[in-house]
Design an enzyme around this catalytic site. Structure first.
Site, short mmCIF file in Angstrom:
data_model
loop_
_atom_site.label_atom_id
_atom_site.label_comp_id
_atom_site.label_asym_id
_atom_site.label_seq_id
_atom_site.Cartn_x
_atom_site.Cartn_y
_atom_site.Cartn_z
N TRP A 130 0.80 -1.33 -0.01
CA TRP A 130 -0.03 0.03 -0.04
C TRP A 130 0.80 1.25 0.17
O TRP A 130 0.20 2.46 0.34
CB TRP A 130 -0.84 0.07 1.35
CG TRP A 130 -2.01 -0.85 1.32
CD1 TRP A 130 -2.44 -1.98 2.32
CD2 TRP A 130 -3.13 -0.82 0.45
NE1 TRP A 130 -3.37 -2.62 2.05
CE2 TRP A 130 -3.84 -1.89 0.78
CE3 TRP A 130 -3.50 -0.23 -0.71
CZ2 TRP A 130 -5.29 -2.05 0.34
CZ3 TRP A 130 -4.74 -0.25 -1.46
CH2 TRP A 130 -5.59 -1.65 -0.79
N GLU A 136 -4.21 5.80 7.16
CA GLU A 136 -3.59 6.40 8.59
C GLU A 136 -4.24 5.80 9.76
O GLU A 136 -4.46 6.47 10.78
CB GLU A 136 -4.01 7.99 8.21
CG GLU A 136 -2.89 8.92 8.97
CD GLU A 136 -1.88 9.23 7.97
OE1 GLU A 136 -1.99 8.96 6.77
OE2 GLU A 136 -1.28 10.05 8.42
C1 LIG Z 1 -5.42 4.06 -0.89
C2 LIG Z 1 -4.34 3.62 0.33
C3 LIG Z 1 -3.20 4.15 0.55
C4 LIG Z 1 -2.41 3.78 1.62
N1 LIG Z 1 -1.23 4.48 1.75
C5 LIG Z 1 -0.30 4.05 2.71
C6 LIG Z 1 1.23 4.62 2.58
O1 LIG Z 1 1.34 5.48 1.66
N2 LIG Z 1 1.98 3.90 3.49
C7 LIG Z 1 1.71 2.88 4.33
O2 LIG Z 1 2.41 2.71 5.22
N3 LIG Z 1 0.53 2.48 4.46
C8 LIG Z 1 -0.71 2.91 3.46
N4 LIG Z 1 -1.90 2.46 3.51
C9 LIG Z 1 -2.18 1.34 4.39
C10 LIG Z 1 -3.18 1.46 5.57
O3 LIG Z 1 -2.51 2.49 6.29
C11 LIG Z 1 -3.73 0.30 6.15
O4 LIG Z 1 -4.52 -0.29 5.11
C12 LIG Z 1 -4.36 0.60 7.23
O5 LIG Z 1 -3.40 1.05 8.27
C13 LIG Z 1 -5.35 -0.90 7.77
O6 LIG Z 1 -4.21 -1.91 7.66
P1 LIG Z 1 -4.76 -3.35 7.12
O7 LIG Z 1 -5.28 -2.91 5.78
O8 LIG Z 1 -3.88 -3.98 7.14
O9 LIG Z 1 -6.04 -3.84 7.74
P2 LIG Z 1 -5.87 -4.86 9.33
O10 LIG Z 1 -4.88 -4.35 9.96
O11 LIG Z 1 -5.61 -6.05 8.65
O12 LIG Z 1 -7.18 -4.64 9.72
C14 LIG Z 1 -8.47 -5.26 9.04
C15 LIG Z 1 -9.59 -4.64 9.78
O13 LIG Z 1 -9.68 -5.50 11.01
C16 LIG Z 1 -10.43 -4.45 11.75
N5 LIG Z 1 -9.25 -4.22 13.35
C17 LIG Z 1 -7.87 -4.65 12.97
N6 LIG Z 1 -7.37 -4.42 14.32
C18 LIG Z 1 -8.45 -4.04 15.01
C19 LIG Z 1 -8.58 -3.57 16.59
N7 LIG Z 1 -7.53 -3.69 17.27
N8 LIG Z 1 -9.61 -3.49 17.15
C20 LIG Z 1 -10.83 -3.47 16.39
N9 LIG Z 1 -10.73 -3.69 14.95
C21 LIG Z 1 -9.55 -4.15 14.20
C22 LIG Z 1 -10.49 -3.00 11.43
O14 LIG Z 1 -12.02 -3.25 10.96
C23 LIG Z 1 -9.79 -3.15 10.13
O15 LIG Z 1 -10.22 -2.25 8.94
C24 LIG Z 1 -2.90 2.77 2.47
C25 LIG Z 1 -3.98 2.11 2.29
C26 LIG Z 1 -4.86 2.43 1.40
C27 LIG Z 1 -6.12 1.85 1.11
#
Ligand SMILES: Cc1cc2nc3c(=O)[nH]c(=O)nc-3n(C[C@H](O)[C@H](O)[C@H](O)COP(=O)(O)OP(=O)(O)OC[C@H]3O[C@@H](n4cnc5c(N)ncnc54)[C@H](O)[C@@H]3O)c2cc1C
Length: 384
Positions: free
Chosen positions: A159, A368
């Site tokens: 990402w 974020e």
């Molecule tokens: C368009 C886009 C741009 C991005 N740009 C960047 C970037 O430039 N740099 C970067 O480093 N990252 C980037 N990201 C990544 C983004 O920060 C992550 O997608 C986000 O932090 C969520 O992590 P994950 O997708 O791994 O979800 P996961 O951590 O797998 O979580 C999935 C879902 O589980 C639930 N969940 C997880 N933990 C908990 C908890 N403790 N309590 C309750 N519910 C929970 C939530 O519903 C969550 O949405 C980007 C993402 C997108 C979509």
């Protein structure tokens, strides 16, 4: 109707806000549909934004930028996102991570890496998230092992905005393995993208934010000099957490811009459309929907700008930033949902702005830090 008026915006951000509005009207809004359709990286608009002095100018004057502060960047975010989220993200991410180098880096790093970004010769990125972990900052697997006067990086990031396009990125990697000090195991590094062992490719096509590009990065024994460590080894978690407080205020601005777009589209549509021999806007049920949208929007915007003051003053920043992010990005979702309903069948035509907004609003509730994580932060940092 000027939803993004200056009532809540401090005086010093008015001028840049006006510049951003004019730029968005001339360069972003007219190109939004085309870039949404093609999913191309908007190089031309990025360059226009650079020429207009609206890209990467959060970097201080000392290193070649304009030193735009949190309120000024928030003002730009609202205006750009109202015009198109994907193009806006590309413009705002050109200096992503630079604030960390400016805050914690040394003089040599600032001269070598910040100045070219501020002078719009290079762009940067920030790599924290991984394929298997995004929310758990203390659970990332990419490692940076010390070997003589170098660090050797191995692992994957996912990402990552500008992971393909940038000249260098700030990388969050594991330098320790102490189970009793989970938050002290991470560090930040400046990694030039032409480093041997750095491989990046674009992730698959997205349903929203189509004009922004993210990468899947692989590090295979990527060696960087020890001078590229930012600040102190083991302090990466805390540096990123602090950086995200600023970021979340801006992401709140992403939500506000998108919410404003949804309200504008909904209001225009119902005032132009007739049903049962009346203008649709004459139905009281419809008026109530529009009233709720404006009320929620105004509440979110007031909170977001108040939170910006708290974050700028380092006053319980994490709490305020998380609240602003949750409220503004979820208001955008609510407004988009209601705006779609008010458009009837035309809501689902992909060429319509409301359907772009509807797809885009799904993203700021995740990046974020997903909003569930924000709620954890609000609870933990509130006084009960
Ligand atoms: C368009 C886009 C741009 C991005 N740009 C960047 C970037 O430039 N740099 C970067 O480093 N990252 C980037 N990201 C990544 C983004 O920060 C992550 O997608 C986000 O932090 C969520 O992590 P994950 O997708 O791994 O979800 P996961 O951590 O797998 O979580 C999935 C879902 O589980 C639930 N969940 C997880 N933990 C908990 C908890 N403790 N309590 C309750 N519910 C929970 C939530 O519903 C969550 O949405 C980007 C993402 C997108 C979509």
């Amino acid at each position: 109707m000027d939803l993004l008026d200056t009532t809540v915006v401090p005086e010093h951000a008015h001028e840049i806000k006006e510049d951003a509005r004019e730029f968005a009207a001339e360069h972003i809004a007219p190109n939004a549909a085309e870039y949404y359709e093609s999913g191309k990286y908007p190089w031309e608009i990025l360059e226009d934004g650079m020429d207009a002095g609206l890209v990467a100018q959060d970097i201080s004057e000392e290193y070649g930028g304009r030193g735009l502060d949190l309120h000024q960047i928030l003002a730009i975010a609202e205006e750009f996102y109202r015009a198109d989220a994907g193009i806006a993200l590309t413009l705002q991410l050109a200096s992503f991570g630079c604030a960390i180098v400016e805050e914690y880096g040394n003089e040599e790093q600032k001269e070598e890496y910040l100045r070219p970004v501020a002078e719009n010769e290079q762009i940067s990125g920030l790599a924290v998230s991984e394929p298997e972990t995004g929310s758990d900052l203390a659970g990332m697997d990419t490692t940076a092992e010390k070997d003589g006067d170098e660090y050797v990086l191995n692992g994957e990031k996912y990402w990552i905005g500008n992971g393909v396009e940038a000249q260098w990125i700030t990388v969050y990697a594991k330098t320790g393995d102490d189970p009793n000090n989970r938050y002290g195991n991470y560090s930040l590094f400046i990694v030039p993208t032409d480093t041997e062992g750095y491989d990046a490719e674009h992730i698959p096509e997205k349903m929203g934010f189509r004009a922004s590009k993210q990468a899947h990065i692989e590090f295979n024994d990527a060696r960087i000099p020890e001078e590229n460590l930012i600040g102190t080894e083991g302090a990466g978690f805390y540096m990123v957490a602090e950086f995200f407080n600023h970021g979340r205020i801006i992401v709140g601005g992403h939500g506000l811009g998108l919410a404003a777009a949804a309200i504008e589209e909904a209001a225009d549509f119902v005032h132009d459309r007739s049903a049962f021999g009346r203008n649709v806007s004459e139905f009281q049920a419809v008026q109530h929907i529009l009233s709720d949208m404006r009320t929620e929007f105004t509440a979110a915007r007031t909170l977001n700008w108040q939170a910006a003051d708290h974050v700028a003053n380092k006053d319980n920043a994490g709490y305020w930033a998380a609240m602003a992010k949750v409220k503004s990005t979820e208001t955008a979702n609510d407004c988009a949902e209601r705006g779609m309903q008010l458009h009837g069948g035309r809501s689902v035509l992909t060429e319509n702005r409301i359907s772009r907004v509807y797809r885009d609003v799904r993203i700021p509730v995740i990046y974020e830090g997903a909003n569930e994580i924000q709620r954890n932060l609000i609870y933990r940092q509130a006084q009960w």
